[in-house]
Design an enzyme around this catalytic site. Structure first.
Site, short mmCIF file in Angstrom:
data_model
loop_
_atom_site.label_atom_id
_atom_site.label_comp_id
_atom_site.label_asym_id
_atom_site.label_seq_id
_atom_site.Cartn_x
_atom_site.Cartn_y
_atom_site.Cartn_z
N LEU A 46 0.86 -1.18 0.00
CA LEU A 46 0.00 0.00 0.00
C LEU A 46 0.90 1.23 0.00
O LEU A 46 1.93 1.24 0.67
CB LEU A 46 -0.90 0.02 1.24
CG LEU A 46 -2.08 -0.96 1.26
CD1 LEU A 46 -2.68 -1.03 2.66
CD2 LEU A 46 -3.14 -0.54 0.25
N ASP A 47 0.51 2.25 -0.76
CA ASP A 47 1.29 3.49 -0.77
C ASP A 47 1.34 4.08 0.64
O ASP A 47 0.49 3.79 1.50
CB ASP A 47 0.66 4.50 -1.73
CG ASP A 47 0.74 4.06 -3.18
OD1 ASP A 47 1.79 3.51 -3.55
OD2 ASP A 47 -0.24 4.26 -3.92
N SER A 48 2.32 4.94 0.88
CA SER A 48 2.51 5.47 2.23
C SER A 48 1.29 6.25 2.72
O SER A 48 0.97 6.21 3.91
CB SER A 48 3.75 6.37 2.28
OG SER A 48 3.61 7.46 1.39
N ALA A 50 -1.76 5.58 2.01
CA ALA A 50 -2.91 4.68 2.10
C ALA A 50 -2.86 3.87 3.39
O ALA A 50 -1.86 3.82 4.10
CB ALA A 50 -2.93 3.75 0.89
N ARG A 185 -5.44 5.15 -7.79
CA ARG A 185 -5.05 6.53 -8.16
C ARG A 185 -5.31 6.80 -9.64
O ARG A 185 -5.84 7.85 -10.02
CB ARG A 185 -3.58 6.76 -7.85
CG ARG A 185 -3.24 6.87 -6.37
CD ARG A 185 -1.75 7.09 -6.19
NE ARG A 185 -0.96 5.90 -6.49
CZ ARG A 185 0.27 5.92 -6.99
NH1 ARG A 185 0.85 7.08 -7.27
NH2 ARG A 185 0.93 4.80 -7.21
#
Length: 628
Positions: A46-48, A50, A185
């Protein structure tokens, strides 16, 4: 100095609730630290900015990462319309503005973003371009062009919408279920572009990966409702805490340890695997890599239907007869079996918890959910009565078996003069007995002044709520709680109140008298080792493994033998001063010899070549004529 690599914990699965503001890699560090292992693998980062569900595998289960990565995933996303950042998330720089969307405009385009989609991934991603990460190339000033790829959107539902305010921005809360490789995104970017606007994600929460749910994850209790207001606040915070240092609280490690799950046949079925048991007589062939045949396995029915994914070849999760994971095999369309990977049979290890561990919630959640059968007591000596209780626990239908026992037993048992004469067994001996008996866990309680004030009902209710007690076996004279006020009758009433089964048994007798640890201690003191042997169903063992021996001043008449002496530090009861015939256990060797006792000091006659250093691991067993 080179740091020793930590060894892997047993194979297992952890559902972890990642918080926003940290990378998935940082979350893995927390998990490695909590489980004390380096061998773990995640099934999709997961992106930072998220948050949400990470499915983490440990040990041999890291081989299953590609399978779980392929599961469909469900997200909730707060999308801001009217601005677009270079990263398409709140950590980036605004690169574009446009008129925001109305609810009607959004609803008009959403249906076209379900089903098969050709999606161009964000340039700020971990995908590679020219052998380098696309995000690294862009940050260093280079240009990246990523090709579109096919993804599938199963669901794209509008949960909430906020029309544009004074800032000219509108917001939507979407729930999306999609295939592997989908970038939410990029989906938000494309939806906005189709409606004549631009967008970025304020917040993203992953709520499901295949059969696994965020609500079941470690650290989920700290999550709040995911709303548009939450997303706006998350975007603001992410822009402020890019370099904020983070200290992981101990409660995170505790929750991780308690929610670490075994890989069971039921879990394997949920993951879409067929499940089989390896027959006992086929274990040797399987572990030696001999050709596989269907006759080596027995199909297991778990009750789980409709697996969440379809596998190209039939993947079969194999379990040993005791339920431990044995590896994976593959059945090709031509009905030939091939090895995937093999998990060697691991010796069952006794898990040990303190009372503080229990109160802090570190007892495994999976065990609490399955239910535990246990017996509570001092269990000094593990005599025939104790063995009866342990056998009752093992024979119960409750899947997880254990024992609750005490240190500092001197406060529990004193002779008529108010003096405690010592243990029949050391704690290490007691735990070894539990392990060899096949129990799953032991809870060790320091019988302190604070603990002695706990009421019987509080003690029992804690075992029910935090240890998952569903079955309790005790002697008819069992008492617990402050001043022993909760006897068997009280425990029986509590079993009906808290919903567990309670069984009590009469005392086990020898020569017309009940067997007890006090009686064994008395027999040891008198040197009556024949009676001790009958009550213990084995020899009395004096544990000298932590004792430091030195050469004694006593002179041996045999030049090949030498006397060594030591102060006994084990806290065990000793026979009266005198000399006794014993069997000294040195590693795997047993030597029949003599042991002399004088107050709290022992002297033992051993071969001259033995050194004091070797004697620190020596144990002595009385009555050497007994089978050891």
């Amino acid at each position: 100095m080179k740091k020793n690599k930590r060894t892997s914990v047993k194979d297992g699965i952890l559902l972890y609730a990642k918080t926003p503001g940290i990378t998935s890699f940082s979350s893995l560090w927390d998990i490695k630290h909590a489980l004390d292992t380096d061998k773990i693998g995640h099934t999709g980062t997961l992106d930072s900015f998220a948050e949400g569900l990470l499915v983490v595998l440990s040990g041999h289960l890291t081989h299953l990462v590609p399978h779980i990565t392929g599961f469909t995933k469900t997200y909730q996303a707060v999308v801001c319309f009217g601005k677009e950042t270079d990263t398409l998330d709140p950590t980036g720089t605004v690169m574009k503005t446009a008129p925001s969307l109305t609810r009607e405009a959004l609803e008009n385009v959403l249906p076209s973003f379900t089903g098969v989609q050709l999606q161009v991934p964000p340039v700020y991603s971990a995908l590679h371009s020219g052998g380098k990460r696309a995000s690294d190339v862009v940050r260093s000033g280079g240009e990246v062009k990523l090709d579109s790829r096919q993804v599938f959107i199963y669901k794209n539902e509008l949960l909430d919408f906020r029309e544009a305010g004074d800032d000219g921005l509108s917001y939507a809360l979407l729930e999306i279920t999609c295939s592997k490789g989908t970038y939410i995104r990029a989906l938000a970017r494309d939806i906005a572009a189709a409606a004549g606007s631009c967008a970025f994600l304020c917040a993203l929460r992953r709520t499901q990966v295949g059969p696994f749910y965020l609500k079941d994850a470690a650290c989920y209790s700290g999550f709040c409702d995911f709303t548009i207001d939450y997303g706006i606040e998350n975007a603001r915070r992410c822009s402020e805490i890019k370099n904020e240092k983070r200290i992981t609280p101990d409660s995170v490690f505790t929750d991780i340890r308690s929610r670490f799950l075994d890989f069971t046949p039921e879990t394997a079925s949920l993951c879409g695997f067929e499940v089989s048991e390896l027959k006992k007589d086929a274990e040797k062939s399987y572990l030696n890599g001999r050709p596989l045949s269907g006759s080596m396995f027995r199909r297991i029915t778990t009750g789980v239907s409709e697996p969440p994914c379809t596998l190209k070849d039939k993947e079969i999760a194999v379990f040993y007869s005791d339920g431990m994971f044995a590896g994976m095999v593959r059945l090709n369309p031509d009905h030939r079996l091939f090895y995937g990977f093999v998990v060697p049979r691991q010796k069952k290890k006794l898990k040990v918890f303190t009372w503080n561990d229990i109160v802090k919630g570190e007892f495994p959640l999976s065990w609490r959910q399955k239910g535990t059968a246990l017996t509570v007591g001092n269990f000094d000596g593990m005599h025939s009565g104790h063995r009866t209780l342990i056998e009752m626990v093992k024979d119960s239908s409750i899947p997880v078996k254990g024992i609750v026992t005490f240190t500092n037993p001197g406060e529990l048992v004193k002779n008529k003069t108010g003096v405690y004469e010592g243990d029949v067994m050391t704690l290490s001996q007691k735990l070894r007995f539990c392990s060899e008996s096949g129990l799953d866990f032991a809870v060790i309680i320091d019988f302190s002044d604070d603990f002695s004030r706990i009421s019987g009902e509080d003690f029992v209710s804690t075992l029910v709520s935090l240890v998952g007690m569903k079955y309790m076996a005790e002697g008819i004279d069992f008492r617990c709680g402050f001043r022993g006020q909760a006897d068997s009758a009280v425990i029986k009433a509590l079993s009906e109140k808290y919903g567990f089964e309670f069984r009590s048994v009469e005392k086990v007798c020898l020569e017309g008298q009940s067997i007890s640890s006090s009686r064994i201690r008395s027999a040891v003191r008198k040197g009556d080792f024949a009676s001790v042997q009958k009550m213990l169903s084995g020899c009395f063992v004096l544990d000298l493994s932590e004792t430091e021996f030195t050469p004694s001043k006593t002179v041996s008449s045999d030049p090949m033998m030498e006397w060594f002496s030591a102060a006994v530090v084990s806290g065990q009861v000793l026979p009266e001063n005198g000399t006794y015939e014993v069997a000294a256990v040195l590693g795997e060797n047993i030597l029949h010899t003599m042991l002399s006792v004088s107050e709290n000091t022992v002297e033992v006659l051993l071969p001259t070549e033995n050194t004091a250093k070797r004697l620190t691991e020596v144990k002595f067993v009385y009555k050497p004529n007994v089978t050891l």
